[in-house]
Design a protein around this motif. Structure first.
Motif, PDB file in Angstrom:
ATOM      1  N   LEU A   1       0.813  -1.221   0.000  1.00  0.00           N
ATOM      2  CA  LEU A   1       0.000   0.000   0.000  1.00  0.00           C
ATOM      3  C   LEU A   1       0.843   1.267   0.000  1.00  0.00           C
ATOM      4  N   ARG A   2       2.135   1.136   0.269  1.00  0.00           N
ATOM      5  CA  ARG A   2       3.072   2.258   0.272  1.00  0.00           C
ATOM      6  C   ARG A   2       2.663   3.350   1.273  1.00  0.00           C
ATOM      7  N   LEU A   3       2.226   2.928   2.442  1.00  0.00           N
ATOM      8  CA  LEU A   3       1.959   3.896   3.501  1.00  0.00           C
ATOM      9  C   LEU A   3       3.282   4.311   4.150  1.00  0.00           C
ATOM     10  N   PRO A   4       3.399   5.545   4.613  1.00  0.00           N
ATOM     11  CA  PRO A   4       4.573   5.946   5.387  1.00  0.00           C
ATOM     12  C   PRO A   4       4.694   5.090   6.646  1.00  0.00           C
ATOM     13  N   ILE A   5       5.898   4.900   7.143  1.00  0.00           N
ATOM     14  CA  ILE A   5       6.163   3.941   8.210  1.00  0.00           C
ATOM     15  C   ILE A   5       5.323   4.202   9.463  1.00  0.00           C
ATOM     16  N   LYS A   6       5.232   5.432   9.918  1.00  0.00           N
ATOM     17  CA  LYS A   6       4.497   5.673  11.161  1.00  0.00           C
ATOM     18  C   LYS A   6       2.997   5.487  10.977  1.00  0.00           C
ATOM     19  N   ARG A   7       2.480   5.799   9.794  1.00  0.00           N
ATOM     20  CA  ARG A   7       1.074   5.545   9.526  1.00  0.00           C
ATOM     21  C   ARG A   7       0.822   4.043   9.438  1.00  0.00           C
ATOM     22  N   ALA A   8       1.765   3.306   8.836  1.00  0.00           N
ATOM     23  CA  ALA A   8       1.630   1.852   8.758  1.00  0.00           C
ATOM     24  C   ALA A   8       1.650   1.229  10.151  1.00  0.00           C
ATOM     25  N   LEU A   9       2.556   1.688  11.001  1.00  0.00           N
ATOM     26  CA  LEU A   9       2.641   1.169  12.364  1.00  0.00           C
ATOM     27  C   LEU A   9       1.353   1.441  13.136  1.00  0.00           C
ATOM     28  N   ALA A  10       0.878   2.676  13.069  1.00  0.00           N
ATOM     29  CA  ALA A  10      -0.308   3.065  13.828  1.00  0.00           C
ATOM     30  C   ALA A  10      -1.536   2.301  13.379  1.00  0.00           C
ATOM     31  N   THR A  11      -1.735   2.202  12.071  1.00  0.00           N
ATOM     32  CA  THR A  11      -2.920   1.524  11.544  1.00  0.00           C
ATOM     33  C   THR A  11      -2.844   0.029  11.808  1.00  0.00           C
ATOM     34  N   SER A  12      -1.660  -0.539  11.687  1.00  0.00           N
ATOM     35  CA  SER A  12      -1.478  -1.960  11.970  1.00  0.00           C
ATOM     36  C   SER A  12      -1.881  -2.301  13.398  1.00  0.00           C
ATOM     37  N   LEU A  13      -1.496  -1.474  14.348  1.00  0.00           N
ATOM     38  CA  LEU A  13      -1.843  -1.728  15.747  1.00  0.00           C
ATOM     39  C   LEU A  13      -3.347  -1.705  15.957  1.00  0.00           C
ATOM     40  N   ALA A  14      -4.020  -0.712  15.382  1.00  0.00           N
ATOM     41  CA  ALA A  14      -5.468  -0.612  15.555  1.00  0.00           C
ATOM     42  C   ALA A  14      -6.177  -1.814  14.940  1.00  0.00           C
TER      43      ALA A  14
END
Length: 247
Positions: A164-177
């Protein structure tokens, strides 16, 4: 059974989960099994802990607006039924085989991210094309989440980065949720199958929750390339070590 190694694993996995955007159950499984916990119990018992661990870590990200709500909603909608389906397949695959699969997948992802850590640039594209890739990611992660008795974060973060090419911090945050949501049906299914030891869950979870919040706070303050490379190196080393140790 000696309980302090389980508590120590919980603290380490919780911190790792907060720092690298996963519920931590995928990493907890091989570590618990290495301490002598039976394979199916090691697979399933970290899963209930993934809910409070992921919520504690994602709260730190949510406050700063890092969670991608579109990705979150589609991942949950597709991932939950896929997780149930994967969990129902678990009895038909041997416990040790599932542990090996977990370690192999973690090692492969770690090498990929360590070798190519660069922060992706967000690009404009048709909503339909993005949605197709998002649905594919959610379905694959959901099946693996149920099958391997984890909350999916160990796959979500790198797939959010790579596919999806999300930026790393957005990927981390969304993954956790998303991990917090995917852990619920998997927990219920594996509980019904008798795979969860609730005493292990309690000892594992107690130190994991505060450690996860601290890990998330550190990630928010970290350089994105450093986060991605470190994530990959740690995953590759951990999984490779466990694979070698059991040979």
């Amino acid at each position: 059974m000696t309980w302090w190694p389980i508590a120590l694993i919980g603290a380490g996995v919780g911190f790792f989960a907060g720092l690298f955007g996963a519920g931590g159950s995928a990493v907890g499984t091989p570590l618990l099994h290495a301490t002598g916990v039976p394979a199916f119990v090691a697979l399933a018992s970290p899963l209930p802990a993934a809910v409070p661990v992921a919520l504690a870590a994602s709260g730190a990200y949510w406050e700063r607006g890092y969670v991608d709500r579109r990705t979150l909603l589609w991942s949950i909608a597709i991932g939950i039924p896929a997780t149930v389906g994967g969990a129902l397949l678990t009895p038909y695959v041997g416990g040790p085989v599932l542990v090996r699969i977990t370690e192999g997948v973690i090692a492969a992802i770690g090498v990929r991210l360590a070798a190519f850590p660069r922060e992706p640039q967000e690009r404009t594209e048709e909503a339909g094309a993005f949605r197709v890739r998002l649905i594919a990611v959610a379905a694959v992660v959901g099946v693996f989440s149920g099958l391997l008795a984890n909350s999916g974060g160990f796959l979500l973060t790198p797939l959010y980065l790579i596919v999806l090419r999300l930026p790393i911090k957005r990927a981390l945050a969304t993954s956790l949720a998303v991990s917090a949501a995917l852990a619920v049906p998997g927990t219920i299914t594996h509980w019904a199958l008798g795979h969860i030891d609730w005493l292990i869950v309690l000892v594992y979870t107690a130190p994991a929750v505060p450690a996860a919040y601290l890990g998330a706070r550190l990630a928010i303050r970290s350089n994105p390339d450093w986060l991605t490379r470190t994530y990959g190196v740690v995953l590759a080393l951990l999984a490779s070590g466990l694979l070698i140790f059991r040979n």
